[in-house]
Design an enzyme around this catalytic site. Structure first.
Site, PDB file in Angstrom:
ATOM      1  CG  HIS A   1      28.380  35.601  53.960  1.00  0.00           C
ATOM      2  ND1 HIS A   1      29.315  35.502  54.961  1.00  0.00           N
ATOM      3  CD2 HIS A   1      27.246  36.064  54.536  1.00  0.00           C
ATOM      4  CE1 HIS A   1      28.777  35.870  56.106  1.00  0.00           C
ATOM      5  NE2 HIS A   1      27.526  36.225  55.874  1.00  0.00           N
TER       6      HIS A   1
ATOM      7  CB  SER B   1      49.777  33.287  31.998  1.00  0.00           C
ATOM      8  OG  SER B   1      50.236  31.954  32.090  1.00  0.00           O
TER       9      SER B   1
END
Length: 297
Positions: A165, A286
């Site tokens: 998890h 970016s």
């Protein structure tokens, strides 16, 4: 006849009972040549084997066989060089090649279709194509698995956290984690090779659906094309596409596993994990955030 209809017969192979040629719109709508031309080399491969078999059983003379094989070899060269003229009016890859063969060697080219139908021809071409694709994918899978095993051996003592998890759970090694990837791919590889067994069955000889009265030898053709055996039932031979669905099922599982591996790499490159650093040549940036290095490839 509409103004948009063709003015000359283009479907002589099946148009015997028709009183007018196919409408041009219908011809474009039903044509498959724009995508099934990728089967061209496999179609030629199957036709060479078929002609060879027909000569062995005495349906074709040796001279006719040689003319057909030579013509098909020349057509293959035209396709490889980008010189072949594909025609939507001729519907598909099979009719395009047959028409070109007849142009080159005359009426003998028509004899190539003796004892077969486009039904068993198409089914055979697809199997030949998919078998080659499977062999390429299998080779790449083997290469990837080998690389993972080599890397796992080098990283056998590199400690890293194991997660459940996305929470730190128990310590493992990087090598152990890599071998988990290898196990996934091993199952995929096994599924692929098992699928190949069912692909490698030859439908040629089933003709339209019920075989042919010509004295063909399907075992000869199967051997020439590298098939394990001819199909047992002619109806099933021309209708079966199970093998293609089976391949897509394999591909879906493989892509799921590759996606899982890729997503773990994405996580490991993040600032929160910072386990690995990918080379710049495999990343993008970016336009507004110059500090970013995106592992999106």
């Amino acid at each position: 006849m509409s103004a948009d209809s063709t003015t000359n017969g283009t479907n002589q192979s099946w148009g015997g009972r028709f009183s007018e040629p196919t409408d041009a719109f219908v011809a474009r709508f039903t044509a498959s040549v724009n995508f099934d031309r990728r089967l061209a080399f496999h179609d030629i491969q199957g036709s060479v084997a078929h002609a060879t078999m027909l000569a062995r059983v005495g349906v074709l003379s040796d001279a006719e066989r040689d003319a057909i094989v030579e013509g098909l070899t020349e057509i293959r060269g035209e396709i490889e060089r980008g010189e072949f003229q594909w025609s939507v009016a001729l519907e598909d890859v099979h009719m395009n090649i047959e028409a070109r063969l007849t142009d080159k060697i005359g009426i003998t080219g028509k004899k190539l279709h003796t004892g077969r139908s486009r039904n068993d021809q198409v089914a055979t071409d697809i199997r030949l194509f998919l078998r080659d694709e499977i062999d390429q994918v299998a080779a790449e899978l083997g290469r990837l698995r080998h690389g993972l095993i080599e890397l796992a051996d080098r990283e056998a003592d590199t400690i890293m956290p194991g997660f459940t998890h996305l929470q730190t759970a128990q310590p493992v090694t990087f090598g152990h984690h890599l071998l988990a990837w290898q196990e996934m791919l091993a199952r995929d590889h096994e599924r692929l090779l098992d699928c190949r067994k069912r692909v490698n069955v030859m439908p040629l000889g089933a003709a339209a659906l019920a075989g042919t009265t010509y004295p063909i030898d399907r075992h000869v053709t199967a051997e020439l094309l590298g098939f394990e055996r001819p199909a047992e039932n002619s109806l099933d031979a021309v209708s079966d596409r199970d093998f293609a669905i089976e391949f897509t099922a394999f591909a879906s599982l493989l892509l799921m596993h590759l996606s899982r591996m890729s997503e773990e790499l994405v996580l490991w490159t993040s600032a929160q994990f910072d386990f690995i650093d990918l080379p710049d040549r495999f990343c993008t940036g970016s336009s507004i955030m110059p500090q970013k290095k995106n592992p999106d490839v």
